[in-house]
Design a protein around this motif. Structure first.
Motif, PDB file in Angstrom:
ATOM      1  N   GLU A 188       0.832  -1.202   0.000  1.00 58.04           N
ATOM      2  CA  GLU A 188       0.000   0.000   0.000  1.00 58.04           C
ATOM      3  C   GLU A 188       0.869   1.256   0.000  1.00 58.04           C
ATOM      4  O   GLU A 188       0.480   2.299  -0.484  1.00 58.04           O
ATOM      5  N   THR A 189       2.063   1.099   0.593  1.00 54.07           N
ATOM      6  CA  THR A 189       2.981   2.219   0.736  1.00 54.07           C
ATOM      7  C   THR A 189       3.411   2.769  -0.629  1.00 54.07           C
ATOM      8  O   THR A 189       3.604   2.004  -1.566  1.00 54.07           O
ATOM      9  N   PRO A 205       6.329   4.240  -3.029  1.00 49.39           N
ATOM     10  CA  PRO A 205       7.771   3.994  -3.007  1.00 49.39           C
ATOM     11  C   PRO A 205       8.545   5.080  -2.263  1.00 49.39           C
ATOM     12  O   PRO A 205       9.467   4.798  -1.506  1.00 49.39           O
ATOM     13  N   GLU A 206       8.136   6.359  -2.470  1.00 48.31           N
ATOM     14  CA  GLU A 206       8.876   7.458  -1.847  1.00 48.31           C
ATOM     15  C   GLU A 206       8.641   7.526  -0.330  1.00 48.31           C
ATOM     16  O   GLU A 206       9.358   8.227   0.371  1.00 48.31           O
ATOM     17  N   ASP A 207       7.643   6.782   0.157  1.00 50.99           N
ATOM     18  CA  ASP A 207       7.387   6.791   1.600  1.00 50.99           C
ATOM     19  C   ASP A 207       8.229   5.769   2.357  1.00 50.99           C
ATOM     20  O   ASP A 207       8.198   5.716   3.581  1.00 50.99           O
ATOM     21  N   ILE A 208       8.950   4.918   1.620  1.00 50.87           N
ATOM     22  CA  ILE A 208       9.799   3.936   2.308  1.00 50.87           C
ATOM     23  C   ILE A 208      11.032   4.658   2.828  1.00 50.87           C
ATOM     24  O   ILE A 208      11.784   5.253   2.059  1.00 50.87           O
ATOM     25  N   ASP A 209      11.207   4.594   4.128  1.00 52.99           N
ATOM     26  CA  ASP A 209      12.387   5.215   4.745  1.00 52.99           C
ATOM     27  C   ASP A 209      13.620   4.390   4.347  1.00 52.99           C
ATOM     28  O   ASP A 209      13.691   3.204   4.666  1.00 52.99           O
ATOM     29  N   PRO A 210      14.571   5.017   3.627  1.00 55.26           N
ATOM     30  CA  PRO A 210      15.717   4.234   3.130  1.00 55.26           C
ATOM     31  C   PRO A 210      16.571   3.626   4.238  1.00 55.26           C
ATOM     32  O   PRO A 210      17.303   2.676   4.011  1.00 55.26           O
ATOM     33  N   GLU A 211      16.460   4.169   5.453  1.00 51.92           N
ATOM     34  CA  GLU A 211      17.287   3.666   6.558  1.00 51.92           C
ATOM     35  C   GLU A 211      16.525   2.665   7.434  1.00 51.92           C
ATOM     36  O   GLU A 211      17.114   2.010   8.280  1.00 51.92           O
ATOM     37  N   LEU A 241       9.175  -1.955   7.512  1.00 49.88           N
ATOM     38  CA  LEU A 241       8.075  -2.232   6.591  1.00 49.88           C
ATOM     39  C   LEU A 241       7.260  -3.465   7.008  1.00 49.88           C
ATOM     40  O   LEU A 241       6.171  -3.674   6.528  1.00 49.88           O
ATOM     41  N   GLY A 242       7.846  -4.268   7.890  1.00 49.24           N
ATOM     42  CA  GLY A 242       7.123  -5.448   8.367  1.00 49.24           C
ATOM     43  C   GLY A 242       7.006  -6.554   7.332  1.00 49.24           C
ATOM     44  O   GLY A 242       6.016  -7.272   7.276  1.00 49.24           O
ATOM     45  N   LEU A 243       8.016  -6.698   6.503  1.00 50.38           N
ATOM     46  CA  LEU A 243       7.978  -7.767   5.497  1.00 50.38           C
ATOM     47  C   LEU A 243       8.301  -9.106   6.155  1.00 50.38           C
ATOM     48  O   LEU A 243       8.767  -9.170   7.280  1.00 50.38           O
ATOM     49  N   ASP A 244       8.060 -10.201   5.451  1.00 53.28           N
ATOM     50  CA  ASP A 244       8.330 -11.524   6.002  1.00 53.28           C
ATOM     51  C   ASP A 244       9.017 -12.402   4.962  1.00 53.28           C
ATOM     52  O   ASP A 244       9.441 -11.926   3.910  1.00 53.28           O
ATOM     53  N   SER A 245       9.105 -13.704   5.280  1.00 50.88           N
ATOM     54  CA  SER A 245       9.883 -14.600   4.422  1.00 50.88           C
ATOM     55  C   SER A 245       9.252 -14.742   3.029  1.00 50.88           C
ATOM     56  O   SER A 245       9.960 -14.947   2.047  1.00 50.88           O
ATOM     57  N   ILE A 246       7.928 -14.633   2.934  1.00 52.26           N
ATOM     58  CA  ILE A 246       7.278 -14.705   1.618  1.00 52.26           C
ATOM     59  C   ILE A 246       7.785 -13.538   0.768  1.00 52.26           C
ATOM     60  O   ILE A 246       8.123 -13.698  -0.408  1.00 52.26           O
ATOM     61  N   ASP A 247       7.862 -12.367   1.400  1.00 55.95           N
ATOM     62  CA  ASP A 247       8.335 -11.173   0.699  1.00 55.95           C
ATOM     63  C   ASP A 247       9.809 -11.309   0.299  1.00 55.95           C
ATOM     64  O   ASP A 247      10.206 -10.861  -0.770  1.00 55.95           O
TER      65      ASP A 247
END
Lengths: 88, 437
Positions: free
Chosen positions: A22-23, A25-31, A39-45
């Protein structure tokens, strides 16, 4: 520096598209961490990103002793890893 | 007095190769000596929380605990909060970890150190060897105790079902702490056959490298997601004798693609943390699942349960089952509100309860997509009424309480949940909003 920044943006877009986030791209904090508190990603991601990276940049992500934690520590770390290993 | 039934720690001969660390073979005799060495370093009492990523070190830790009569706690969920919760609730005395771990209990880094020759101890069949965990409807970890006899029976059944010869190299991609990974990559070498591979093996290139490092015949134990990634990257694999898949439904088309690419049969295991592996099928040829030897299914109006050798009571199953002839059954959807993602289960009701308990959330509901049982990449959605919060804030709050696999994607923010004429939440209307693209 300019190339690094644009690759970072490109990878951010790749992640958002590959994972249907949903985010913006520019809202992803690069750090910020891609997994866990960030971002709360998991192993599927992680597998999806590995697949997208292999198709787009022509190289394979690998596990090392720390597993994916070092490469996936942040968007910046992932972009830097791609910068070093890309063949496409 | 009759002797208490018991099984040895391993059924393998001392000189057989039990495991490989990279390309380096480890014999049963060496394994026993190294396990005894680690056992001497464990505290006087258990349980032991085993979080080792290296599969061989995980096996050593499990064996060492068994030698000391201690229970091993296995959590597929590796988040520090969950591990700490499990350790506290079960009174773990130490954790075994091969990576830096911040846990509120003493952490021992296991080492494979050659020690003096050690015996192969007999372990009582009724003794609880391990406890696996699932998420219940309350969101709290539910323990599932595994008597040693049940683990041994499961390994023997798997070895028979998949005809695992002693010289088979087993490369697994599932963590040792996941019950499927534990059974197929730790218990199978101990009591079935074959030699495990220490790992780590996760990405397509890892899988290829691990397979290339071990001798034929090679058995790959993996998941539909990893098969999809392997086929998607187009990596060529060394010759395989077979592929075993579990944790999520394997699409027949993906199974066929894998069989064509790798020239080996792809078989699926059906199981649950509570019961272990209980049935299998050859996906491209059979719809019906064939129960494991010794496993008996009871299918009734209220749902299905399974009687497993070594387990004290029948285990209820979360899936709806139907007989389809020749003693086989087919899966006919979920019976309860339990959903399975990334090989882990959660309750939709439990997740909804967590969502609506968030401060600022007035109403909300979790929803499973219609393709959840077919699409291993499927995600849950949530519809949320929370004036003053945006989707990002809701996600941030959920992230502290919910495993990543169950975080909703998308989060649909609404002024009110759509309800039908009788005031019931209209899941169809929410689904239309969530999956409109």
């Amino acid at each position: 520096m300019t190339t690094t920044l644009s690759l970072e943006q490109e990878v951010a877009r790749l992640i958002v598209e590959a994972l249907h986030l949903e985010t913006a791209p520019e809202d992803i904090d690069p750090e910020a961490p891609l997994f866990g508190d960030g971002l709360g990603l998991d192993s599927i991601d992680a597998l999806e990103i590995a697949l997208a990276v292999s198709k787009r940049y022509g190289f394979q992500l690998r596990s090392d002793d720390e597993r994916n934690h070092r490469i996936f520590a942040s968007l910046r770390a992932l972009a830097a890893h791609i910068e070093t290993h890309r063949t496409a | 007095m009759p002797a208490e039934p018991a099984f040895p720690l391993t059924a393998r001969a001392p000189g057989e190769v039990l495991f490989r660390r990279g390309a380096e073979p480890v014999t049963t005799a060496r394994f026993l000596a190294e396990a005894a060495g680690l056992a001497a370093r464990l505290p006087a009492e258990g349980p032991v929380l085993n979080v080792c990523a290296d599969r061989y070190l995980a096996l050593l830790g499990f064996a060492a605990a068994l030698m000391r009569g201690q229970v091993t706690l296995l959590s597929a969920d590796r988040t520090p909060q969950r591990l700490a919760e499990i350790a506290a609730r079960h009174g773990a005395r130490c954790a075994l970890s091969d990576t830096p771990a911040s846990l509120p209990l003493p952490v021992i880094a296991p080492a494979a150190e050659a020690g003096p020759e050690a015996p192969n101890p007999a372990i009582p069949a009724a003794r609880i060897a391990a406890i696996g965990f699932t998420s219940g409807s309350t969101g709290e970890p539910q323990p599932h105790a595994k008597p040693w006899g049940a683990l041994v029976a499961g390994a023997r059944a798997a070895a028979a079902r998949f005809a695992v010869a002693p010289g088979t190299s087993i490369v697994g991609t599932i963590p040792a702490q996941h019950m499927y990974g534990f059974e197929t990559t730790l218990m199978l070498p101990l009591h079935g056959g074959g030699a495990g591979h220490a790992g780590p093996v996760f990405y397509p290139s890892d899988i290829e490298a691990a397979l290339a490092a071990v001798p034929a015949p090679r058995l790959l134990v993996t998941t539909p997601l990893q098969m999809r990634a392997l086929l998607g990257t187009g990596i060529a694999l060394p010759p395989l004798i077979g592929v075993i898949s579990a944790t999520a439904p394997l699409d027949a088309a993906l199974a066929a693609e894998a069989e064509a690419a790798w020239g080996a049969p792809v078989r699926e295991i059906y199981g649950a943390t509570e019961a272990g592996s209980i049935a299998s099928r050859h996906t491209t040829r059979e719809e019906g699942w064939e129960p494991y030897p010794g496993v008996a299914f009871t299918i009734g109006e209220e749902g299905a349960s399974v009687t497993v050798p070594g387990l004290p009571a029948p285990v209820p199953l979360a899936d709806r089952l139907e007989w389809c002839g020749q003693g086989r059954f087919r899966l006919a959807g979920r019976l309860t509100d339990m959903v399975k993602l990334a090989g882990k289960r959660a309750s939709i009701a439990g997740l909804t309860r967590i969502l609506t308990a968030i401060e600022g959330v007035e109403d909300g509901v979790f929803l499973a997509p219609p393709d959840l049982d077919r699409n291993p990449r499927a995600r849950l959605a949530a519809a949320v009424v929370a004036p003053g919060m945006d989707a990002k804030a809701v996600l941030a709050a959920l992230r502290e309480r919910v495993e990543p696999a169950f975080l909703p994607r998308p989060v649909v923010m609404l002024d009110a949940l759509p309800r039908d004429a009788v005031g019931k939440i209209s899941r169809a209307a929410i689904a239309a909003l969530a999956w409109k693209r």
